[in-house]
Design a protein around this motif. Sequence first.
Motif, PDB file in Angstrom:
ATOM      1  N   ASP A  52       0.824  -1.213   0.000  1.00 41.69           N
ATOM      2  CA  ASP A  52       0.000   0.000   0.000  1.00 41.69           C
ATOM      3  C   ASP A  52       0.857   1.262   0.000  1.00 41.69           C
ATOM      4  N   GLY A  53       1.918   1.237  -0.801  1.00 41.05           N
ATOM      5  CA  GLY A  53       2.767   2.407  -0.948  1.00 41.05           C
ATOM      6  C   GLY A  53       3.778   2.609   0.147  1.00 41.05           C
ATOM      7  N   PRO A  61       4.097 -11.013  -4.870  1.00 42.14           N
ATOM      8  CA  PRO A  61       4.179 -11.553  -6.230  1.00 42.14           C
ATOM      9  C   PRO A  61       3.861 -10.566  -7.339  1.00 42.14           C
ATOM     10  N   SER A  62       3.367  -9.383  -7.003  1.00 36.36           N
ATOM     11  CA  SER A  62       3.016  -8.403  -8.025  1.00 36.36           C
ATOM     12  C   SER A  62       4.091  -7.349  -8.225  1.00 36.36           C
ATOM     13  N   GLN A  63       5.265  -7.526  -7.629  1.00 35.08           N
ATOM     14  CA  GLN A  63       6.277  -6.470  -7.674  1.00 35.08           C
ATOM     15  C   GLN A  63       7.678  -7.030  -7.496  1.00 35.08           C
ATOM     16  N   GLU A  64       8.654  -6.156  -7.741  1.00 38.88           N
ATOM     17  CA  GLU A  64      10.046  -6.473  -7.448  1.00 38.88           C
ATOM     18  C   GLU A  64      10.255  -6.392  -5.946  1.00 38.88           C
ATOM     19  N   ILE A  65      10.941  -7.385  -5.402  1.00 37.71           N
ATOM     20  CA  ILE A  65      11.262  -7.378  -3.980  1.00 37.71           C
ATOM     21  C   ILE A  65      12.766  -7.578  -3.811  1.00 37.71           C
ATOM     22  N   ALA A  74      -1.242 -12.705   5.392  1.00 36.11           N
ATOM     23  CA  ALA A  74      -0.201 -11.687   5.531  1.00 36.11           C
ATOM     24  C   ALA A  74      -0.202 -10.755   4.327  1.00 36.11           C
ATOM     25  N   ALA A  75      -0.371  -9.457   4.582  1.00 37.04           N
ATOM     26  CA  ALA A  75      -0.430  -8.485   3.493  1.00 37.04           C
ATOM     27  C   ALA A  75       0.857  -8.464   2.685  1.00 37.04           C
ATOM     28  N   SER A  76       2.000  -8.645   3.354  1.00 38.07           N
ATOM     29  CA  SER A  76       3.281  -8.596   2.658  1.00 38.07           C
ATOM     30  C   SER A  76       3.413  -9.739   1.659  1.00 38.07           C
ATOM     31  N   LEU A  77       2.971 -10.938   2.035  1.00 37.13           N
ATOM     32  CA  LEU A  77       3.074 -12.080   1.129  1.00 37.13           C
ATOM     33  C   LEU A  77       2.049 -11.998   0.009  1.00 37.13           C
ATOM     34  N   ARG A  78       0.907 -11.378   0.267  1.00 33.12           N
ATOM     35  CA  ARG A  78      -0.077 -11.211  -0.790  1.00 33.12           C
ATOM     36  C   ARG A  78       0.397 -10.186  -1.819  1.00 33.12           C
ATOM     37  N   ALA A  79       1.109  -9.146  -1.351  1.00 38.49           N
ATOM     38  CA  ALA A  79       1.540  -8.080  -2.249  1.00 38.49           C
ATOM     39  C   ALA A  79       2.798  -8.439  -3.030  1.00 38.49           C
TER      40      ALA A  79
END
Length: 216
Positions: free
Chosen positions: A45-46, A77-81, A70-75
């Motif tokens: 969420d930014g 796969p849609s971005q570079e980590i 977990a919000a972090s694990l859901r978010a």
Amino acid sequence: MSTTPLSPTDRTILRRNRARARTDRSALYEILDEGLICHLGVVVDGTPRVIPTAYGRIDDTLYVHGSTGAASLRAAPSQEICVTVTHLDGIVLARALFHHSVNYRSAIVYGVPRNVTDPDEKLAGLRAITERLAPGRWDTARRPTPKEMAATSVLAVSLEEASVKTREGGPNDDDEDYALDVWAGVLPVHQAFGDPVPDPRLRPGIPVPPDIAGRA
């Protein structure tokens, strides 16, 4: 051991202290295989978040896990980590405060993770994570139930893009400071396991397994 070099990218090439870079893949494996906890960097969420979590490695894939809620694990796969693992090996004490430092070994892995949906790979990833923390435990404790598997998210991160950096040795003081009456050197840092502490509800007569007792 692997002599295959790491594939350099613009963000994995060191700009400063380039002599501290390690470019062979075996150095990456050693750092990951000696660690117990990684830090997963992800934007939710930014807002950036750095989550400490257990991990496991199978060949050139790193696995992390957590709750499906977990919000972090859901978010992720849609971005570079990025995933980091660091070992602190010593505090470097110089004659001048400016030259104090630490000896360390660190690895940073970049990539877009994928959510593991294949049941066999998911189970293998969880096994790798468990065995990283407690070798031998996978074969002695109860396996996850279908309900527990459904509540667990496993992410896979490729080790294709990674950076490895280390520092070792003593302080690097300025020439004029070597005449100062100030102690200088390295204070080594070691991680060690203590004696196992039994669960208060452990049934009498169950001994500490050799694989656990042997780590103390």
